[in-house]
Design a protein around this motif. Structure first.
Motif: not given
Length: 242
Positions: A123-128, A135-140, A150-161
Motif C-alpha cells: 500500500i503506497a499513498t501520495s499526492t501522486g 512500489a518497485y522497491y517494495l516488490r523487490r 503481491i497485490y499492489t495498491m497505489l493510491i493518489p490521495v490528498q486527505t482522509n476524506d
C-alpha cells in the motif's frame, strides 16, 4: 481456522495517517468476507532500534537488537501469518524512513526466503508522485523475502476524506477479492523470473561455503535449498498436500 494477516504501516501520524486508515479499511472489508485475524503496527507501537550493520544476523542468525526492542516477537508474528502487508506514505520520492528501518532489521530474510509461500500486499499513498518507484522497491524487498504473489495498491490521495471516493473503494474491493482467493486456497503462490534469477544467484554465492560456519549458507544447507533446481520447486514442496 482463522487466517492471520500481518500489517506494518511506516507512518508516524497515528490516527491521522491516510495510509493507516486505508489499511484499516482494507482489513475491515476483508474480515467481512473471510475468517481472519489481523493487527496493524505502526511506529507508534513499535519503537525500533536502528540496524547497526554489524552483520551478526548473516553470520550467526541472531540480531543483538532484538533483546533491546523485542523485535523477535514481530518476526514470529510475520512467520506465523498468511499475508504480509507493508504500507507507506511516499516521503521524498520513496518509502518512509520508518518502513526502511523496519526492513533493514529483516535484512537476513532477504537471503533465505524466510516468507516463502505467503501472499503480500503493498500500500503506497501520495499526492501522486513516485508511487510506481516506491512500489518497485517494495516488490523487490518482498520477493527477496520469498513472497511471490503481491497485490499492489497505489493510491493518489490528498486527505482522509478521499478514502470514501468510489475509485478507491473499488480498488480496495479488488484487493479483497485477491486476498479471499488466496486465503481460500484457490490461488497458490507462483514463481516468477525475478525470483528464479535471484534463487540461482544466491545458490551460486553460498555453494562454495555450504560447509562453513556461516548462518545463511547453513540455513540453505539444512533446508535442502542446494538440492533444488529452482524457486518453483521450493514452492511446490511448501504446498505439497495442501
Amino acid at each position: 481456522m482463522n487466517k492471520k494477516i500481518f500489517c506494518y504501516v511506516g507512518s508516524p501520524r497515528g490516527e491521522k495517517s491516510i495510509t493507516i486508515n486505508l489499511a484499516r479499511k482494507l482489513l475491515t472489508y476483508l474480515s467481512h468476507r473471510s475468517e481472519c485475524i489481523y493487527k496493524i503496527y505502526s511506529p507508534s507501537e513499535l519503537k525500533l532500534e536502528k540496524c547497526l550493520g554489524c552483520e551478526c544476523c548473516s553470520k550467526n542468525g541472531n540480531c543483538e537488537l532484538d533483546k533491546v526492542d523485542n523485535f523477535d516477537k514481530i518476526k514470529n508474528e510475520m512467520i506465523s501469518s498468511d499475508v504480509i502487508i507493508l504500507g507507506t506514505p511516499v516521503y521524498a520520492g520513496t518509502i518512509s524512513s520508518y518502513l526502511k528501518e523496519f526492513i533493514e532489521r529483516l535484512s537476513l530474510w532477504l537471503h533465505i526466503f524466510k516468507l516463502a509461500g505467503k501472499c503480500g500486499v503493498i500500500i503506497a499513498t501520495s499526492t501522486g508522485n513516485s508511487l510506481n518507484e516506491t512500489a518497485y522497491y517494495l516488490r523487490r524487498i518482498m520477493h527477496g523475502w520469498g513472497i511471490s504473489d503481491i497485490y499492489t495498491m497505489l493510491i493518489p490521495v490528498q486527505t482522509n476524506d478521499d478514502l470514501e471516493k468510489a475509485e478507491i473503494n473499488e480498488e480496495i474491493n479488488r484487493c479483497v477479492e485477491y486476498l479471499c482467493s488466496f486465503l481460500a486456497g484457490l490461488k497458490k503462490p507462483a514463481s516468477n523470473n525475478y525470483l528464479e534469477q535471484y534463487f540461482q544467484t544466491l545458490k551460486k554465492l553460498y555453494l562454495p561455503v555450504r560447509n562453513f560456519e556461516h548462518y545463511e549458507a547453513k540455513y540453505w544447507n539444512e533446508n535442502g535449498f542446494f538440492e533444488l533446481n529452482s524457486y518453483k520447486e521450493l514452492l511446490e514442496i511448501l504446498y505439497k498436500g495442501k
